[in-house]
Design a protein around this motif. Sequence first.
Motif, PDB file in Angstrom:
ATOM      1  N   THR A  16      -4.710 -34.778  17.429  1.00  9.13           N
ATOM      2  CA  THR A  16      -6.282 -34.598  17.575  1.00  9.13           C
ATOM      3  C   THR A  16      -6.725 -33.595  16.533  1.00  9.13           C
ATOM      4  OG1 THR A  16      -6.285 -35.321  19.941  1.00  9.13           O
ATOM      5  CG2 THR A  16      -8.123 -33.954  19.161  1.00  9.13           C
ATOM      6  N   VAL A  53      -9.306 -33.935  13.439  1.00  9.77           N
ATOM      7  CA  VAL A  53     -10.473 -33.207  13.189  1.00  9.77           C
ATOM      8  C   VAL A  53     -10.428 -32.433  12.021  1.00  9.77           C
ATOM      9  CG1 VAL A  53     -11.960 -31.473  14.128  1.00  9.77           C
ATOM     10  CG2 VAL A  53     -10.660 -33.001  15.574  1.00  9.77           C
ATOM     11  N   ARG A  94     -10.486 -29.754  25.819  1.00  9.75           N
ATOM     12  CA  ARG A  94     -11.888 -30.505  26.214  1.00  9.75           C
ATOM     13  C   ARG A  94     -12.066 -30.882  27.497  1.00  9.75           C
ATOM     14  NH1 ARG A  94     -11.042 -29.800  21.332  1.00  9.75           N
ATOM     15  NH2 ARG A  94     -11.532 -31.229  19.452  1.00  9.75           N
ATOM     16  N   GLU A 133     -16.020 -34.811  26.813  1.00  8.61           N
ATOM     17  CA  GLU A 133     -15.670 -34.668  25.439  1.00  8.61           C
ATOM     18  C   GLU A 133     -14.571 -35.234  24.977  1.00  8.61           C
ATOM     19  OE1 GLU A 133     -17.233 -30.067  24.886  1.00  8.61           O
ATOM     20  OE2 GLU A 133     -15.503 -30.489  25.902  1.00  8.61           O
ATOM     21  N   GLU A 181     -14.694 -38.120  21.823  1.00  6.94           N
ATOM     22  CA  GLU A 181     -13.686 -37.678  20.644  1.00  6.94           C
ATOM     23  C   GLU A 181     -12.989 -39.114  20.540  1.00  6.94           C
ATOM     24  OE1 GLU A 181     -12.396 -33.569  19.080  1.00  6.94           O
ATOM     25  OE2 GLU A 181     -10.960 -34.670  20.605  1.00  6.94           O
ATOM     26  N   TYR A 208     -13.149 -41.699  16.997  1.00  6.19           N
ATOM     27  CA  TYR A 208     -12.210 -42.001  16.114  1.00  6.19           C
ATOM     28  C   TYR A 208     -11.691 -43.351  16.042  1.00  6.19           C
ATOM     29  CZ  TYR A 208     -12.046 -37.018  14.485  1.00  6.19           C
ATOM     30  OH  TYR A 208     -12.555 -35.764  14.163  1.00  6.19           O
TER      31      TYR A 208
END
Length: 273
Positions: free
Chosen positions: A155, A159, A183, A187, A191, A195
């Motif tokens: 992850t 980012v 997170r 969240e 996320e 993605y």
Amino acid sequence: MTSSAHVTTDTLATPDGSLYYELRGSGPLLAIVGSPMHTAPFAPLADLLAADHTVLTMDPRGQYGSVLNDPESDSTVPLRADDLARLIQRVDAGPATVLGSSGGAVTALALVEAYPQLLRTVVAHEPPLAQLLDDREQQLALQEETVATFAAGDTLGAVRKFMANAGFVMPEEVFLQAFGRERSPQEAAGERYFYLHELRGTVTWQPDLDVLRATPVNLIIGIGETSAGQLCDRASRALAAALKLEPVMFPGGHGGFMEDAAKFAARLREVVG
């Protein structure tokens, strides 16, 4: 100009889920939309604009309060434009002015193409239209690499790649403070959805330049004053050039509305009248 307008929250059922949205203020309709950005980061700007507008904000499909029946379905740009059109019609205070930020600017451009009758003015602020860039193949390959990194379970690596591709620079301690923390479930889900189901469809979307050139909608391409050289700055300038429009500068960078909501609101009022 400030506002302490009451915030009304509601949901709207759609054929494949439901949309969460918020309303503030009264007056001409002004919708603010992001992708993947949800309602909360837009709240300070929406509060200011609610002094003289009915302000609509929303969670994009698959993000936060906007729930899909199939959470693994992709968020395409036309579907997001359909969602926003439904909400504008639900509020029934149009024609609307729309501020689209980043991926939300792509949504707003698709709305111009499909639903011009619902619109008065659209400000597309820094749409990440990689297809318009001379180095589009490289940019799209980098986005695929980012998606693959996230899918592999890295992850933070994804980012980092996303930020680097976009041209966003921040000190390491700030980056870790923002993205290295644990997170919340909401969240993390947002996320993941971005993605795996949202990013690809946004950056690969190809606008219909002929339709945009001929639109009766007052179309404005916005760029942050401090965004020079970033992917969204380059894409916005390419779009403006293709449409023979002069880009309009806004205070701050890609997220200028979060950096200084008051300055951004004042500039938006100047631009849309």
